[in-house]
Write an enzyme that holds these catalytic residues in place. Structure first.
Site, short mmCIF file in Angstrom:
data_model
loop_
_atom_site.label_atom_id
_atom_site.label_comp_id
_atom_site.label_asym_id
_atom_site.label_seq_id
_atom_site.Cartn_x
_atom_site.Cartn_y
_atom_site.Cartn_z
CG ASN A 7 -1.99 1.02 1.20
OD1 ASN A 7 -1.86 2.04 0.54
ND2 ASN A 7 -3.06 0.78 1.95
NE ARG A 99 -5.00 3.55 -1.40
CZ ARG A 99 -4.36 4.71 -1.19
NH1 ARG A 99 -3.09 4.70 -0.84
NH2 ARG A 99 -4.99 5.86 -1.30
CG HIS A 187 -9.81 8.05 0.28
ND1 HIS A 187 -10.09 9.37 0.60
CD2 HIS A 187 -8.48 7.91 0.43
CE1 HIS A 187 -8.96 9.99 0.92
NE2 HIS A 187 -7.97 9.12 0.82
NE ARG A 248 -3.96 15.33 -0.81
CZ ARG A 248 -4.42 14.09 -0.90
NH1 ARG A 248 -5.47 13.82 -1.65
NH2 ARG A 248 -3.86 13.12 -0.21
NE ARG A 292 -1.55 12.79 15.55
CZ ARG A 292 -0.77 11.76 15.22
NH1 ARG A 292 -0.71 10.69 16.00
NH2 ARG A 292 -0.03 11.79 14.12
CD GLU A 341 -9.93 4.10 11.84
OE1 GLU A 341 -9.18 3.57 12.70
OE2 GLU A 341 -9.85 3.84 10.62
CD GLU A 391 -7.15 2.31 2.41
OE1 GLU A 391 -7.68 3.10 1.63
OE2 GLU A 391 -6.01 2.46 2.88
#
Length: 403
Positions: A7, A99, A187, A248, A292, A341, A391
């Site tokens: 990935n 991926r 995604h 972005r 964070r 999450e 994923e």
């Protein structure tokens, strides 16, 4: 079956190894026997490699990052050597799943990789310049190491391939359609996995549910899912459109870009750097692309960090509202990925705007937890779930089905 998952991203490489025993897939994702990660941005000129196994073995080292293929080869070597060894030799691998971010219109399902597929992935690099080259790099390294072992491309765009034309086609000249300029969405692996997991948790058939999945990480996107399919999404022709993200911009008035080109002589490369690397939370706050650190700065009284958060939440709410109109109703709202999450305050801020739908968040359930769970009250008209996106396991399932 022994399955290796690759990935790759622009700033990191995540890999894991599953061994499936028996003639059926397990109902729940198993723990990988080996997990590895490369942080390409760890230090100037250095990549950080981290490896851990299910048995508790750990490896951590820094390597010169000038040659990414050599670092990838070193990472993979830990599968069959050193204290992180879990297989005897490279040829023990049965199949490798990758991926791949952009598959264009040509690839609407997972595909066995051959020279034609590799050429297509390379050609789509112009649409996903930070991702497709890294995906292709991983494929070629695996070819060198594993020889003729089958490899599978699992495309992030595939789940969105059936979005209705009214949602997919931009209101520009019709020549854009003929040139392949349309909303592709991204995604998709995560959105599809979370939709299927939601149906499992709620004990419902997926086609009966109207869902909005919120993939909120450094990259952010929403998907409206009806009848088990994506019918709308926020990312578009490239992963730049839609929500405000870590670095972005998300959607902006295209007139701004014309203005910068005319008044400040911006080049295409400068615009690309500005929109993809110097905008979003990073650009507004001047602090970080990491939420964070934004929250820490807010706690210290940083007003730009507060502004960045306010814009982030405003655009998240607006995006959810737009997805809602594509569904004509809502059974469940799902949060996933790093922010979705782990940051309860973001979930709460997003959900507050939709109390008029009868959505009632339960503060005692909306707390950090590693478990997939529902976080609304028993009488909430709309369910809200937090799901750990898997994923890698979704890619492994595709490999199983194609092998």
């Amino acid at each position: 079956m022994k399955i290796l998952i690759m990935n790759a991203g622009s700033s990191s490489q995540k890999s894991c190894f599953y061994e499936i025993v028996g003639d059926a897939l397990p109902k729940h994702p198993p723990q990988p026997l080996w997990e590895a990660q490369i942080d390409w941005t760890h230090k100037q000129g250095l990549a950080e490699v981290k490896v851990k196994t299910a048995s508790g073995a750990i490896l951590k080292e820094e390597l010169q990052s000038e040659s990414r293929p050599k670092v990838l080869a070193r990472l993979l070597k830990t599968l069959w050597s050193g204290n992180t060894q879990v297989i005897e030799e490279p040829k023990a691998i049965d199949i490798v799943g990758h991926r791949v971010v952009h598959g264009g219109r040509e690839y609407q399902q997972s595909t066995m990789i051959n020279s034609e597929v590799k050429e297509a992935i390379a050609s789509f690099a112009i649409l996903a310049p930070d991702h497709n080259p890294a995906n292709l790099e991983g494929i070629e390294v695996c070819e060198e190491i594993f020889g003729t072992v089958p490899q599978v491309a699992v495309f992030d765009t595939a789940f969105h391939a059936q979005i209705p034309d009214a949602a997919a086609i931009y209101p520009g000249p019709y020549e854009w359609v003929q040139q392949g300029i349309r909303r592709y969405g991204f995604h998709g692996i995560s959105h599809q996995y979370c939709a299927e997991r939601t149906a499992q948790i709620l004990g419902r058939d997926l086609p009966s549910l109207r869902l909005i999945t919120c993939h909120l990480g450094n990259g952010c996107s929403l998907a409206a899912i009806r009848n088990g399919r994506s019918v709308d999404t926020t990312m578009g022709f490239t992963p730049l459109e839609g929500l405000m993200m870590g670095s972005r911009s998300g959607s902006v008035d295209p007139g701004i870009l014309i203005y910068l080109l005319r008044q400040y002589n911006y080049s295409a490369d400068k615009l690309n750097e500005l929109l993809n690397k110097e905008s979003g939370l990073q650009g507004v706050s001047g602090v970080s692309n990491d939420l964070r650190q934004i929250l820490e700065a807010i706690a210290s009284g940083n007003q730009r960090a507060q502004l960045a958060l306010d814009i982030y939440i405003h655009r998240l709410r607006s995006g959810i509202g737009a997805m809602l109109t594509s569904l004509g109703g809502l059974d469940a709202l799902i949060f996933t990925a790093g922010v979705g999450e782990n940051v309860a305050s973001i979930r709460e801020a997003a959900c507050t705007a939709f109390q008029f739908l009868g959505l009632k968040l339960d503060p005692e359930k909306n707390v950090p937890s590693p478990d997939d769970r529902e976080i609304t009250t028993s009488d909430s008209a709309v369910k809200v779930l937090v799901i750990h996106t898997q994923e890698d396991w979704a890619i492994a399932r595709e490999c199983w089905q194609l092998f």
